[in-house]
Enzyme design. Structure first.
Site, PDB file in Angstrom:
ATOM      1  N   VAL A  80       0.690  -1.172   0.199  1.00  0.00           N
ATOM      2  CA  VAL A  80      -0.008  -0.023   0.242  1.00  0.00           C
ATOM      3  C   VAL A  80       0.862   1.333  -0.001  1.00  0.00           C
ATOM      4  O   VAL A  80       2.083   1.239   0.440  1.00  0.00           O
ATOM      5  CB  VAL A  80      -1.000   0.118   1.160  1.00  0.00           C
ATOM      6  CG1 VAL A  80      -1.898  -1.091   1.021  1.00  0.00           C
ATOM      7  CG2 VAL A  80       0.019  -0.025   2.478  1.00  0.00           C
ATOM      8  N   SER A  81       0.597   2.233  -0.728  1.00  0.00           N
ATOM      9  CA  SER A  81       1.442   3.310  -0.812  1.00  0.00           C
ATOM     10  C   SER A  81       1.221   4.292   0.697  1.00  0.00           C
ATOM     11  O   SER A  81       0.277   4.161   1.482  1.00  0.00           O
ATOM     12  CB  SER A  81       0.855   4.443  -1.829  1.00  0.00           C
ATOM     13  OG  SER A  81       1.320   5.654  -1.894  1.00  0.00           O
TER      14      SER A  81
END
Length: 229
Positions: free
Chosen positions: A9-10
Site C-alpha cells: 500500500v502506498s
C-alpha cells in the site's frame, strides 16, 4: 507448489490495509492448494525501492529459488513502470519462477495465454524504452542550449561535480549508485554516498518527467546506441 505473497500500500493510502490484499490471496492459495512460503509487505510508493524492504527481501529469496511463484493481488502492487515490470518478470522466468496477479487473470506467466500477454508487454516496454531514450537525448540537447527550468546552466557543479561527471561515474561502474559514489569520492576527494548520486540523477530525470530508474535505463540504452562510452 510453493508461492510467495506480496502486498503493498502506498504511504498516501492512509485508509488502506495490506491485510485486505493478503487475505484475498490466502483464500486464493487455499482454493488452489498452494503452499505459502512467505508473505512480504511494504507500505511505500511503488517507485521508492529504497523503502520497499519487503520487495527487496522477496527478490533476495527469489534469487535462491525458495518458491516457484510470486502472487500479487494486482500488478500495480509490484510495479508502476512497465519497463520495471517486464525486466523483473524476465529475470524471474530465467530463474524458473512464475508471476501471477490474482485479480488480473491475463497476468500469469505460468499459462500459455499469460506468456502471450508477457510477450505483448515486452514489446510495449521496448517501445517505451525507445521513446524515453529519444526524450533523454532531446532533453540533454535542449538543456545544453538553454539551461534547466531553474535557470541554472546545464552541468552546473554540484559539490564540485557536474551531472556529466555523475553519468561518467555511473557508466564506469555498471550503473550502480553505490559504486558510482565510491568512484566520485576517490576522484574528487569529497565524500559521496549512493543517495547523493541518486538525488542528482533525480533532479535531471524530473526535468524530463521520468523516475531515476527510467532515466538510468534510457541512459544505458543510449550508451548501447553509441551515445556513451
Amino acid at each position: 507448489m510453493k508461492v510467495a505473497l506480496y502486498a503493498r500500500v502506498s504511504t498516501r493510502d492512509k485508509d488502506q490495509n495490506p491485510e485486505v490484499q493478503l487475505d484475498l490471496m490466502r483464500q486464493y492459495c487455499a482454493t488452489n492448494n498452494f503452499e505459502i512460503f512467505g508473505e512480504y509487505v511494504d507500505e511505500a510508493s511503488a517507485t521508492d525501492y529504497i523503502k520497499r524492504d519487503g520487495w527487496a527481501k522477496l527478490m533476495k529469496h527469489a534469487a535462491t529459488r525458495r518458491f516457484q511463484m510470486i502472487i500479487v493481488w494486482r500488478m500495480d502492487r509490484a510495479w508502476r513502470s512497465l519497463i520495471d515490470a517486464v525486466t523483473t518478470m524476465q529475470d524471474l522466468k530465467n530463474k524458473g519462477i512464475d508471476f501471477r496477479a490474482v485479480s488480473q487473470g491475463a497476468i500469469d506467466t505460468s499459462t500459455p495465454m499469460g506468456n502471450y500477454m508477457f510477450q505483448v508487454l515486452m514489446a510495449a516496454a521496448e517501445f517505451e524504452r525507445e521513446t524515453i531514450r529519444v526524450r533523454v537525448v532531446e532533453s540533454v540537447d535542449h538543456y545544453k542550449r538553454v539551461g534547466t527550468k531553474s535557470g541554472k546552466p546545464w552541468g552546473r557543479p554540484r559539490r564540485s561535480v557536474d551531472f556529466n561527471k555523475v553519468l561518467e561515474a555511473l557508466r564506469n561502474n555498471n550503473w550502480r549508485c553505490n559504486r558510482a559514489a565510491a568512484w566520485l569520492s576517490e576522484q574528487t576527494g569529497e565524500t559521496y554516498v549512493p543517495g547523493s548520486v541518486w538525488n542528482r540523477v533525480n533532479e535531471v530525470a524530473a526535468e524530463s518527467g521520468m523516475t531515476v530508474r527510467q532515466y538510468i535505463a534510457a541512459a544505458k540504452a543510449e550508451s548501447c546506441h553509441g551515445g556513451g562510452k
